[in-house]
Motif scaffolding. Structure first.
Motif, PDB file in Angstrom:
ATOM      1  N   MET A   1      22.014  -0.306  42.285  1.00  0.00           N
ATOM      2  CA  MET A   1      22.854   0.127  41.172  1.00  0.00           C
ATOM      3  C   MET A   1      24.138   0.732  41.719  1.00  0.00           C
ATOM      4  O   MET A   1      24.100   1.630  42.567  1.00  0.00           O
ATOM      5  CB  MET A   1      22.107   1.145  40.302  1.00  0.00           C
ATOM      6  CG  MET A   1      22.878   1.612  39.081  1.00  0.00           C
ATOM      7  SD  MET A   1      21.855   2.541  37.922  1.00  0.00           S
ATOM      8  CE  MET A   1      21.208   3.845  38.973  1.00  0.00           C
ATOM      9  N   ARG A   2      25.283   0.233  41.254  1.00  0.00           N
ATOM     10  CA  ARG A   2      26.582   0.721  41.667  1.00  0.00           C
ATOM     11  C   ARG A   2      27.379   1.157  40.441  1.00  0.00           C
ATOM     12  O   ARG A   2      27.168   0.664  39.334  1.00  0.00           O
ATOM     13  CB  ARG A   2      27.373  -0.360  42.419  1.00  0.00           C
ATOM     14  CG  ARG A   2      26.602  -1.090  43.505  1.00  0.00           C
ATOM     15  CD  ARG A   2      26.053  -0.165  44.568  1.00  0.00           C
ATOM     16  NE  ARG A   2      27.142   0.498  45.311  1.00  0.00           N
ATOM     17  CZ  ARG A   2      26.905   1.464  46.209  1.00  0.00           C
ATOM     18  NH1 ARG A   2      25.662   1.896  46.429  1.00  0.00           N
ATOM     19  NH2 ARG A   2      27.906   2.006  46.872  1.00  0.00           N
ATOM     20  N   THR A   3      28.300   2.054  40.665  1.00  0.00           N
ATOM     21  CA  THR A   3      29.153   2.498  39.568  1.00  0.00           C
ATOM     22  C   THR A   3      29.935   1.332  38.980  1.00  0.00           C
ATOM     23  O   THR A   3      30.169   1.271  37.760  1.00  0.00           O
ATOM     24  CB  THR A   3      30.116   3.592  40.064  1.00  0.00           C
ATOM     25  OG1 THR A   3      29.341   4.710  40.535  1.00  0.00           O
ATOM     26  CG2 THR A   3      31.050   4.058  38.960  1.00  0.00           C
ATOM     27  N   SER A   4      30.321   0.395  39.822  1.00  0.00           N
ATOM     28  CA  SER A   4      31.072  -0.773  39.349  1.00  0.00           C
ATOM     29  C   SER A   4      30.272  -1.614  38.364  1.00  0.00           C
ATOM     30  O   SER A   4      30.843  -2.411  37.607  1.00  0.00           O
ATOM     31  CB  SER A   4      31.510  -1.631  40.536  1.00  0.00           C
ATOM     32  OG  SER A   4      30.398  -2.033  41.310  1.00  0.00           O
ATOM     33  N   ASP A   5      28.932  -1.435  38.339  1.00  0.00           N
ATOM     34  CA  ASP A   5      28.094  -2.164  37.383  1.00  0.00           C
ATOM     35  C   ASP A   5      28.409  -1.750  35.941  1.00  0.00           C
ATOM     36  O   ASP A   5      28.038  -2.461  35.000  1.00  0.00           O
ATOM     37  CB  ASP A   5      26.607  -1.919  37.656  1.00  0.00           C
ATOM     38  CG  ASP A   5      26.144  -2.496  38.986  1.00  0.00           C
ATOM     39  OD1 ASP A   5      26.791  -3.446  39.465  1.00  0.00           O
ATOM     40  OD2 ASP A   5      25.144  -1.999  39.538  1.00  0.00           O
ATOM     41  N   PHE A   6      29.053  -0.602  35.775  1.00  0.00           N
ATOM     42  CA  PHE A   6      29.319  -0.059  34.442  1.00  0.00           C
ATOM     43  C   PHE A   6      30.812  -0.084  34.122  1.00  0.00           C
ATOM     44  O   PHE A   6      31.296   0.655  33.271  1.00  0.00           O
ATOM     45  CB  PHE A   6      28.762   1.364  34.348  1.00  0.00           C
ATOM     46  CG  PHE A   6      27.302   1.435  34.720  1.00  0.00           C
ATOM     47  CD1 PHE A   6      26.320   1.121  33.801  1.00  0.00           C
ATOM     48  CD2 PHE A   6      26.928   1.748  36.023  1.00  0.00           C
ATOM     49  CE1 PHE A   6      24.987   1.143  34.158  1.00  0.00           C
ATOM     50  CE2 PHE A   6      25.589   1.782  36.384  1.00  0.00           C
ATOM     51  CZ  PHE A   6      24.613   1.472  35.458  1.00  0.00           C
ATOM     52  N   ASP A   7      31.509  -0.971  34.824  1.00  0.00           N
ATOM     53  CA  ASP A   7      32.943  -1.139  34.618  1.00  0.00           C
ATOM     54  C   ASP A   7      33.193  -2.337  33.689  1.00  0.00           C
ATOM     55  O   ASP A   7      32.379  -3.256  33.620  1.00  0.00           O
ATOM     56  CB  ASP A   7      33.630  -1.381  35.966  1.00  0.00           C
ATOM     57  CG  ASP A   7      35.118  -1.066  35.921  1.00  0.00           C
ATOM     58  OD1 ASP A   7      35.627  -0.732  34.827  1.00  0.00           O
ATOM     59  OD2 ASP A   7      35.772  -1.156  36.980  1.00  0.00           O
TER      60      ASP A   7
ATOM     61  N   ILE B   1      35.566   9.964  34.732  1.00  0.00           N
ATOM     62  CA  ILE B   1      35.078   8.720  35.309  1.00  0.00           C
ATOM     63  C   ILE B   1      34.331   9.039  36.599  1.00  0.00           C
ATOM     64  O   ILE B   1      34.739   9.917  37.366  1.00  0.00           O
ATOM     65  CB  ILE B   1      36.256   7.756  35.574  1.00  0.00           C
ATOM     66  CG1 ILE B   1      36.871   7.319  34.238  1.00  0.00           C
ATOM     67  CG2 ILE B   1      35.818   6.544  36.381  1.00  0.00           C
ATOM     68  CD1 ILE B   1      38.127   6.498  34.384  1.00  0.00           C
ATOM     69  N   VAL B   2      33.237   8.346  36.834  1.00  0.00           N
ATOM     70  CA  VAL B   2      32.457   8.562  38.053  1.00  0.00           C
ATOM     71  C   VAL B   2      33.210   7.951  39.234  1.00  0.00           C
ATOM     72  O   VAL B   2      33.518   6.753  39.238  1.00  0.00           O
ATOM     73  CB  VAL B   2      31.057   7.930  37.915  1.00  0.00           C
ATOM     74  CG1 VAL B   2      30.272   8.082  39.213  1.00  0.00           C
ATOM     75  CG2 VAL B   2      30.303   8.567  36.745  1.00  0.00           C
TER      76      VAL B   2
ATOM     77  N   PRO C   1      35.099   2.987  30.616  1.00  0.00           N
ATOM     78  CA  PRO C   1      34.439   2.327  31.754  1.00  0.00           C
ATOM     79  C   PRO C   1      34.081   3.324  32.859  1.00  0.00           C
ATOM     80  O   PRO C   1      34.757   4.334  33.038  1.00  0.00           O
ATOM     81  CB  PRO C   1      35.492   1.328  32.248  1.00  0.00           C
ATOM     82  CG  PRO C   1      36.422   1.133  31.101  1.00  0.00           C
ATOM     83  CD  PRO C   1      36.425   2.416  30.337  1.00  0.00           C
ATOM     84  N   ARG C   2      32.987   3.046  33.568  1.00  0.00           N
ATOM     85  CA  ARG C   2      32.568   3.816  34.739  1.00  0.00           C
ATOM     86  C   ARG C   2      32.237   5.276  34.411  1.00  0.00           C
ATOM     87  O   ARG C   2      32.262   6.144  35.295  1.00  0.00           O
ATOM     88  CB  ARG C   2      33.642   3.766  35.833  1.00  0.00           C
ATOM     89  CG  ARG C   2      33.964   2.376  36.344  1.00  0.00           C
ATOM     90  CD  ARG C   2      35.143   2.381  37.300  1.00  0.00           C
ATOM     91  NE  ARG C   2      34.816   3.101  38.535  1.00  0.00           N
ATOM     92  CZ  ARG C   2      34.340   2.546  39.641  1.00  0.00           C
ATOM     93  NH1 ARG C   2      34.132   1.222  39.677  1.00  0.00           N
ATOM     94  NH2 ARG C   2      34.087   3.267  40.701  1.00  0.00           N
ATOM     95  N   SER C   3      31.903   5.561  33.176  1.00  0.00           N
ATOM     96  CA  SER C   3      31.588   6.931  32.774  1.00  0.00           C
ATOM     97  C   SER C   3      30.077   7.129  32.709  1.00  0.00           C
ATOM     98  O   SER C   3      29.305   6.172  32.612  1.00  0.00           O
ATOM     99  CB  SER C   3      32.204   7.230  31.409  1.00  0.00           C
ATOM    100  OG  SER C   3      31.626   6.396  30.410  1.00  0.00           O
TER     101      SER C   3
END
Length: 361
Positions: A1-7, A231-232, A320-322
């Motif tokens: 799981m990466r933060t970019s997955d939630f972008d 944002i993370v 995004p990325r939050s």
């Protein structure tokens, strides 16, 4: 799981810059939590998806007039003070004076130990409130300071309402409309730096209609902080430290939750702040929700987290990325959420705080 997955690609023109003409007239994207199936509706149509015996739980906190625009005493230079939270009871606290944790701008000119004072004038040009920058906040991450607020008016509350403004999110530019539209119709105690925006779509008439339909309504309180927009930055979201906020879950809401689940109804959180309040109040040892009174929570809900209390969710579209993107992905799946956002963008939904809503059930 990466933060970019939630972008995702957020088109700037879809960021709502003002509220809908009618609170409950905005669009509603209904999503099946399990299958990801989508329906396009109007918010007031949420009544079609609620059943007698369901329980809506909303965050009744009210946004403080936390943004203060003034001038630095002695130079007249423009200065801004943003109220974060009042410090716990201290010796200097009176009706006309209190110590607050704040953010300031410009930071270089408003340092503790320099005698820096910012004055704030009312609509008549009279100084109604002053903020003396007295100290740094211990372990501050963003240059937070302690400021002593004083007023010549009968109370600080009166002064804040004379000079303060509701702090809109940074992505809402130049909104000059009624600030009351950034408050929910059921808001009560002023304690937040941002609105629990999922609740902005409810009107008194819609709430009454739902009650007549057999849907119960109860509240919690979570003091929403500025970090809700953060944002993370970390590549690994599990390395991110989520902000801490104070929350309250009253006894009446605890009882309503128990009765709802005993009768086969659903607990439906109005907004992610209500989710965090309810899930924070879960007592794993007792196997139930327990009352809480202004306790601190740093609950961080990521895919893989369990939800013990909440069965369905009313929410807005998030940055995004939050951490909020991660929370809604945890409630359904990342794949379902990203597909829903792609659909909303394709259909030109209005996004973020003043935007349209989702119902995930």
């Amino acid at each position: 799981m990466r933060t970019s997955d939630f972008d995702y690609n957020l088109p700037p023109e879809l960021i709502a810059q003002e509220p809908a003409a009618q609170r409950d007239g905005c669009r509603l994207l209904v999503m099946n939590r399990t299958t990801g199936a989508l329906e396009d509706r109007i918010f007031r149509d949420i009544a079609d998806y609620l059943r007698p015996g369901d329980l809506l739980v909303a965050n009744e906190t009210r946004v403080m007039p936390a943004r203060l625009l003034g001038t630095k005493r002695g130079t007249g230079g423009a200065a801004e003070v943003f109220l974060l939270r009042e410090m716990p009871a201290h010796e200097a606290k009176t009706d006309k004076s209190a110590l607050w944790e704040v953010l300031v701008r410009p930071g270089k000119r408003l340092k503790p130990g320099t005698g820096a004072v910012v004055d704030f004038s009312d609509a008549n040009g009279n100084v109604a409130l002053s903020a003396e920058i007295v100290d740094w906040v211990e372990n501050a991450e963003k240059g937070e300071r302690l400021a002593r607020l004083t007023t010549s008016l009968p109370s600080l509350d009166e002064a804040l309402h004379a000079v303060g403004h509701a702090p809109l999110p940074p992505y809402i530019k130049n909104y000059a409309g009624d600030e009351e539209l950034y408050q929910t119709v059921y808001s009560r105690r002023e304690s937040s730096a941002a609105a629990p925006t999922a609740g902005l779509h409810f009107t008194p008439e819609l709430i009454e209609r739902l009650r007549e339909q057999g849907v119960r309504w109860e509240t919690v309180e979570l003091e929403v902080g500025l970090d809700t927009f953060r944002i993370v930055d970390e590549d690994d979201p599990e390395q991110h430290t989520i902000h801490t906020e104070r929350y309250t879950v009253p006894e009446r809401t605890v009882s309503a939750i128990a009765e709802t689940h005993e009768c086969g109804g659903r607990v439906i959180a109005v907004g992610t702040t209500s989710v965090r309040s309810l899930e924070s109040a879960w007592d794993a040892e007792a196997g139930t929700v327990t009352p809480r009174e202004r306790e601190a929570t740093s609950l961080y809900l990521l895919p893989g987290s369990e939800f013990h209390v909440v069965d369905a969710l009313v929410t807005n579209f998030h940055v995004p990325r939050s951490t909020l993107m991660m929370l809604v992905s945890a409630f359904s799946t990342r794949e379902n959420i990203m597909a829903a956002y792609a659909h909303a963008i394709e259909e030109r939904y209005r996004l973020l705080s003043f935007g349209d809503a989702m119902f995930i059930a």
